[in-house]
Design an enzyme around this catalytic site. Structure first.
Site, PDB file in Angstrom:
ATOM      1  N   ARG A  49      -4.492   8.553   9.847  1.00 56.34           N
ATOM      2  CA  ARG A  49      -4.140   7.418   8.997  1.00 56.34           C
ATOM      3  C   ARG A  49      -4.868   6.197   9.529  1.00 56.34           C
ATOM      4  NH1 ARG A  49      -2.777   4.966   4.330  1.00 56.34           N
ATOM      5  NH2 ARG A  49      -1.582   3.075   4.663  1.00 56.34           N
ATOM      6  N   CYS A  54       0.670  -4.652   8.687  1.00 60.68           N
ATOM      7  CA  CYS A  54       1.499  -5.322   7.684  1.00 60.68           C
ATOM      8  C   CYS A  54       2.806  -5.690   8.372  1.00 60.68           C
ATOM      9  CB  CYS A  54       1.748  -4.409   6.482  1.00 60.68           C
ATOM     10  SG  CYS A  54       2.839  -5.154   5.238  1.00 60.68           S
ATOM     11  N   CYS A  67       3.850  -0.283   2.714  1.00 62.69           N
ATOM     12  CA  CYS A  67       3.128  -0.119   3.976  1.00 62.69           C
ATOM     13  C   CYS A  67       3.972   0.550   5.063  1.00 62.69           C
ATOM     14  CB  CYS A  67       2.623  -1.471   4.468  1.00 62.69           C
ATOM     15  SG  CYS A  67       1.515  -2.289   3.297  1.00 62.69           S
ATOM     16  N   GLN A  70       4.553   4.197   4.442  1.00 58.04           N
ATOM     17  CA  GLN A  70       3.321   4.967   4.622  1.00 58.04           C
ATOM     18  C   GLN A  70       3.031   5.201   6.100  1.00 58.04           C
ATOM     19  OE1 GLN A  70      -0.109   3.608   2.485  1.00 58.04           O
ATOM     20  NE2 GLN A  70       0.823   3.945   0.502  1.00 58.04           N
ATOM     21  N   GLU A  92      -4.181  -7.978   8.640  1.00 59.61           N
ATOM     22  CA  GLU A  92      -3.007  -8.352   7.845  1.00 59.61           C
ATOM     23  C   GLU A  92      -3.406  -8.855   6.458  1.00 59.61           C
ATOM     24  OE1 GLU A  92       0.903  -8.647   7.241  1.00 59.61           O
ATOM     25  OE2 GLU A  92       0.401  -8.551   9.360  1.00 59.61           O
ATOM     26  N   ARG A  94      -4.663  -7.370   3.766  1.00 55.96           N
ATOM     27  CA  ARG A  94      -6.005  -6.934   3.343  1.00 55.96           C
ATOM     28  C   ARG A  94      -7.087  -7.866   3.881  1.00 55.96           C
ATOM     29  NH1 ARG A  94      -3.891  -6.501  -2.031  1.00 55.96           N
ATOM     30  NH2 ARG A  94      -2.797  -4.529  -2.266  1.00 55.96           N
ATOM     31  N   ASP A 126      -9.701  -7.428  -1.558  1.00 54.87           N
ATOM     32  CA  ASP A 126      -9.537  -6.607  -0.358  1.00 54.87           C
ATOM     33  C   ASP A 126     -10.685  -6.923   0.590  1.00 54.87           C
ATOM     34  OD1 ASP A 126      -9.203  -4.669   1.599  1.00 54.87           O
ATOM     35  OD2 ASP A 126      -8.794  -3.057   0.184  1.00 54.87           O
ATOM     36  N   ARG A 128     -10.824  -6.087   3.872  1.00 54.85           N
ATOM     37  CA  ARG A 128     -10.819  -5.265   5.086  1.00 54.85           C
ATOM     38  C   ARG A 128     -12.189  -4.639   5.330  1.00 54.85           C
ATOM     39  NH1 ARG A 128      -5.766  -1.575   3.555  1.00 54.85           N
ATOM     40  NH2 ARG A 128      -6.918  -1.658   1.585  1.00 54.85           N
ATOM     41  N   THR A 149      -4.331   8.917   2.848  1.00 53.93           N
ATOM     42  CA  THR A 149      -4.493   7.701   2.052  1.00 53.93           C
ATOM     43  C   THR A 149      -4.403   8.014   0.569  1.00 53.93           C
ATOM     44  OG1 THR A 149      -5.909   5.772   1.666  1.00 53.93           O
ATOM     45  CG2 THR A 149      -7.034   7.895   1.909  1.00 53.93           C
ATOM     46  N   LYS A 154     -11.047   3.602   0.695  1.00 54.16           N
ATOM     47  CA  LYS A 154     -10.944   3.808   2.145  1.00 54.16           C
ATOM     48  C   LYS A 154     -11.732   5.040   2.557  1.00 54.16           C
ATOM     49  CE  LYS A 154      -7.121   2.616   4.117  1.00 54.16           C
ATOM     50  NZ  LYS A 154      -5.703   2.589   4.596  1.00 54.16           N
TER      51      LYS A 154
END
Length: 197
Positions: A49, A54, A67, A70, A92, A94, A126, A128, A149, A154
């Site tokens: 993962r 978050c 979050c 998950q 944090e 995204r 997003d 990230r 995911t 991702k």
């Protein structure tokens, strides 16, 4: 990218005993961690993962997102297999940071969706990035993942940094009345897969 391994230690959890490993990104000064379990040296793809921090969902149990559930689902399923990794990245909101995420929440309270809120604050939907994952995975000698995911972007992000994703393992958890609209936006605007995919 200058990524420094700092330390590792045992981390017992309700699902099983992990080891926690700390890394520092010299470029940003951010500290990231990896939870590891089992023998990762077999060459077989590793259940993994890649989880962006978050605080509200992971630690404060917010129902605005999925979050926390998950993350817990990933820990539980890695423990069931007895082998896997969780890369916990300090990205944090995204990539917008905690205080800006709270500002985004306020915009959502006023009617914006999660994508619109980030964009109104001047950020990408997003922001990230996953390059930090490459040296972290290399530290463990891991080259191929079974990625936990619902986000095809991702998968693409990991493959773009040279990591083989042999399987996307869906996560179907964390749905509630408070995050229904949030999850719908993730599906319609960000391409996340749902229970039916």
């Amino acid at each position: 990218m200058q990524v420094k391994y700092v330390a590792g230690a045992m981390l017992p959890t309700e699902w099983g005993d992990f080891t926690i490993h700390g890394f520092e990104d010299a470029r940003t000064g951010k500290e990231h961690v990896v939870l590891a379990m089992g023998d990762l040296s077999t060459g077989e793809p590793v259940l993994c993962r890649v989880h962006s921090e978050c605080l509200t969902g992971d630690a404060l149990f917010s129902l605005r997102c999925d979050c926390g559930p998950q993350l817990q689902y990933a820990m539980q399923n890695i423990a069931k297999e007895g082998r896997g990794l969780i890369l916990y990245l300090r990205q944090e909101g995204r990539g917008i940071g905690l205080l800006n995420k709270i500002k985004a929440y306020a915009l959502q309270d006023a009617g914006a969706d999660t994508v619109e809120a980030n964009e109104r604050l001047g950020f990408l939907a997003d922001g990230r990035e996953y390059e930090i994952c490459r040296p972290m995975l290399a530290h463990f000698g891991v080259k191929a993942l079974r990625l936990l995911t619902n986000n095809p972007a991702k998968v693409a992000g990991m493959e773009a940094i040279g990591v083989s994703v042999t399987e996307r393992v869906p996560i179907h958890t964390g749905h509630n009345l408070h995050n229904k609209a949030y999850l719908a936006v993730k599906a319609t605007k960000m391409g996340h897969l749902t229970h039916d995919d």
